[in-house]
Design an enzyme around this catalytic site. Structure first.
Site, PDB file in Angstrom:
ATOM      1  N   LYS A   1      -1.846  33.291  60.355  1.00 51.35           N
ATOM      2  CA  LYS A   1      -1.209  34.612  60.314  1.00 51.35           C
ATOM      3  C   LYS A   1       0.312  34.566  60.129  1.00 51.35           C
ATOM      4  O   LYS A   1       0.922  35.597  59.820  1.00 51.35           O
ATOM      5  CB  LYS A   1      -1.525  35.380  61.611  1.00 51.35           C
TER       6      LYS A   1
ATOM      7  N   HIS B   1     -11.492  33.101  48.488  1.00 49.75           N
ATOM      8  CA  HIS B   1     -12.557  32.750  49.435  1.00 49.75           C
ATOM      9  C   HIS B   1     -13.228  34.008  49.985  1.00 49.75           C
ATOM     10  O   HIS B   1     -12.556  34.871  50.537  1.00 49.75           O
ATOM     11  CB  HIS B   1     -11.994  31.915  50.587  1.00 49.75           C
TER      12      HIS B   1
ATOM     13  N   TYR C   1      -9.181  38.448  60.253  1.00 50.37           N
ATOM     14  CA  TYR C   1      -8.896  37.283  59.417  1.00 50.37           C
ATOM     15  C   TYR C   1      -8.395  37.705  58.043  1.00 50.37           C
ATOM     16  O   TYR C   1      -7.448  37.109  57.513  1.00 50.37           O
ATOM     17  CB  TYR C   1     -10.163  36.406  59.291  1.00 50.37           C
TER      18      TYR C   1
ATOM     19  N   TYR D   1     -13.717  25.721  60.477  1.00 54.35           N
ATOM     20  CA  TYR D   1     -13.056  25.660  61.784  1.00 54.35           C
ATOM     21  C   TYR D   1     -14.060  25.090  62.772  1.00 54.35           C
ATOM     22  O   TYR D   1     -15.140  25.661  62.946  1.00 54.35           O
ATOM     23  CB  TYR D   1     -12.644  27.060  62.247  1.00 54.35           C
TER      24      TYR D   1
ATOM     25  N   PRO E   1      -1.119  28.467  64.829  1.00 51.60           N
ATOM     26  CA  PRO E   1      -1.542  28.491  63.422  1.00 51.60           C
ATOM     27  C   PRO E   1      -2.988  28.931  63.195  1.00 51.60           C
ATOM     28  O   PRO E   1      -3.327  29.337  62.078  1.00 51.60           O
ATOM     29  CB  PRO E   1      -1.347  27.045  62.965  1.00 51.60           C
TER      30      PRO E   1
HETATM   31  C1  DHB Z   1      -4.457  26.494  57.051  1.00 47.39           C
HETATM   32  C2  DHB Z   1      -3.767  26.641  58.219  1.00 47.39           C
HETATM   33  C3  DHB Z   1      -4.285  27.445  59.201  1.00 47.39           C
HETATM   34  O1  DHB Z   1      -3.629  27.610  60.337  1.00 47.39           O
HETATM   35  C4  DHB Z   1      -5.489  28.093  59.047  1.00 47.39           C
HETATM   36  O2  DHB Z   1      -5.975  28.866  60.033  1.00 47.39           O
HETATM   37  C5  DHB Z   1      -6.159  27.956  57.877  1.00 47.39           C
HETATM   38  C6  DHB Z   1      -5.646  27.148  56.877  1.00 47.39           C
HETATM   39  C7  DHB Z   1      -3.926  25.616  55.996  1.00 47.39           C
HETATM   40  O3  DHB Z   1      -2.856  25.031  56.159  1.00 47.39           O
HETATM   41  O4  DHB Z   1      -4.596  25.472  54.957  1.00 47.39           O
END
Ligand code: DHB
Length: 374
Positions: free
Chosen positions: A281, A57, A369, A185, A277
């Site tokens: 990270k 990506h 990121y 997001y 999440p």
């Molecule tokens: C996923 C989980 C995340 O916390 C995130 O920021 C991006 C992707 C995932 O499970 O695909």
């Protein structure tokens, strides 16, 4: 990962795991790998399937106020992220370890750690009711937030830094084509939503939910309906729904235990720290921890120097705290906090407006990121 790195360094290890192999191989976790994590897997020859099946990506999208804004990670940093499930990483590592005939003990019960402040620490456990003991040079505590390792450190020898968030994430996995080629997001008045994926035919979606919610309250139809309400119109219209193949709720937490060493016990990954999440990270931080730990152990055996072991905690924590800051920030700007006053809401709106209109702010998001350097 640490087992493979140690093997490449010529250091023997035994992995002691409480759960059975099937459980370990089936657990669904996050799916975004930093380049540093991919490089580590490559360095031990465990990335062949990843290179065949993963998705690269170049960017992601942030949506708010009914509009999606693309963040071009590659233009901002020259780097990309790799979408490949943690479940698949685990499978590749377990397969590689099995192929080398290295020792892994699954279904270890009543694990306890002993003599940590001597140069002969011990791991005791039972397997199928029979007691066993391993004499070690070192113990790497890679057993997660609820594991025995951190719990074995006396409370007076460890400091805890912690923040709980007043919401959780409800996640589903479905064999449906992802709504978009890139992650979205979303900050919506009804709460955060994330559109992610595992492959061109498998989607992973998350919704912010309350802490007291239960998956039983979320039949698939309700999940899809709520996700559509939170998505911007075009994405909502394109969303392909289908039966979920996994559904779970996870609380969000920031947590750091310092230092990450007690005598001959070295903590790594979730045993020492948790990130919420948002930003994916957790796995990537565990990978950088074990990279530092492997380097320190290699130096100990090869150069007869404990200097890198002495500085392991400090070195790891410096990167960890920056990832803690980023994950806390991503969580803060993208979620709706219950009871937020009008001023705080306007500040969050302004933060998002600034984020998508400032090159400096985009770069700050992007470089975190894709992963800060090791
Ligand atoms: C996923 C989980 C995340 O916390 C995130 O920021 C991006 C992707 C995932 O499970 O695909």
């Amino acid at each position: 990962m640490l087992g493979q790195l140690l093997h490449a360094s010529g250091i023997d290890s035994i992995i002691v795991e409480r759960k059975d192999r099937a459980y370990v191989l089936a657990r669904i976790r996050a799916g975004v790998l930093e380049q540093g994590t991919v490089d580590l897997l490559d360095s031990v020859g465990v990335a062949a399937r990843l290179h065949r099946e993963s998705l690269i990506h170049d960017g992601l999208e942030i949506a708010f106020g009914g509009v999606r804004h693309r963040i071009d990670l590659k233009a901002a940093t020259g780097k990309t992220v790799t979408v490949y499930g943690q479940t698949e990483v685990t499978r590749d590592l377990v397969d590689a370890r099995d192929a080398l005939g290295l020792a892994s003990i699954f279904e270890a019960e009543d694990v306890s750690l002993h003599d940590l402040q001597t140069d002969r620490p011990k791991v005791r456990f039972k397997r199928h009711g029979v007691g066993q003991e391993i004499d070690c040079d070192f113990i790497a505590g890679c057993d997660g937030f609820h594991g025995v390792s951190r719990a074995s450190v006396p409370a007076t020898a460890i400091s805890i830094f912690e923040r709980e968030y007043p919401f959780g994430w409800l996640g589903i996995l479905a064999d449906t084509p992802p709504v978009s080629d890139e992650l979205i997001y979303t900050n919506h008045p009804r709460g955060f939503a994330l559109c992610s994926m595992r492959s061109p035919t498998r989607s992973r979606y998350y919704l912010q939910c309350t802490l007291d919610d239960h998956v039983e309250n979320w039949p698939d139809e309700r999940f899809w309906e709520e996700l559509k309400r939170r998505l911007e119109d075009e994405a909502a219209a394109r969303l392909v729904t289908g039966p979920s193949i996994e559904k779970s709720i996870a609380p969000l937490r920031s947590f750091v235990a310092e230092p990450m060493r007690f005598g001959r016990l070295f903590l790594a990954g979730d045993a020492a720290h948790i990130v919420p999440p948002t930003g994916a990270k957790g796995l990537n931080l565990a990978a950088s921890d074990v990279h530092y730990l492997n380097e320190a152990l290699r130096e100990f055996y090869a150069d007869k120097s404990a200097a890198a072991l002495e500085s392991y905690s400090q070195r790891a924590l410096s990167r960890i705290w920056r990832a803690e800051r980023f994950s806390w920030w991503m969580t803060s700007v993208l979620h709706r906090f219950p009871g937020t006053d009008a001023f705080s809401q306007r500040i969050q709106d302004a933060e998002l407006d600034y984020l998508i209109s400032s090159r400096a702010a985009v770069t700050a998001l992007a470089e975190n990121y894709v992963g800060l350097p090791y």
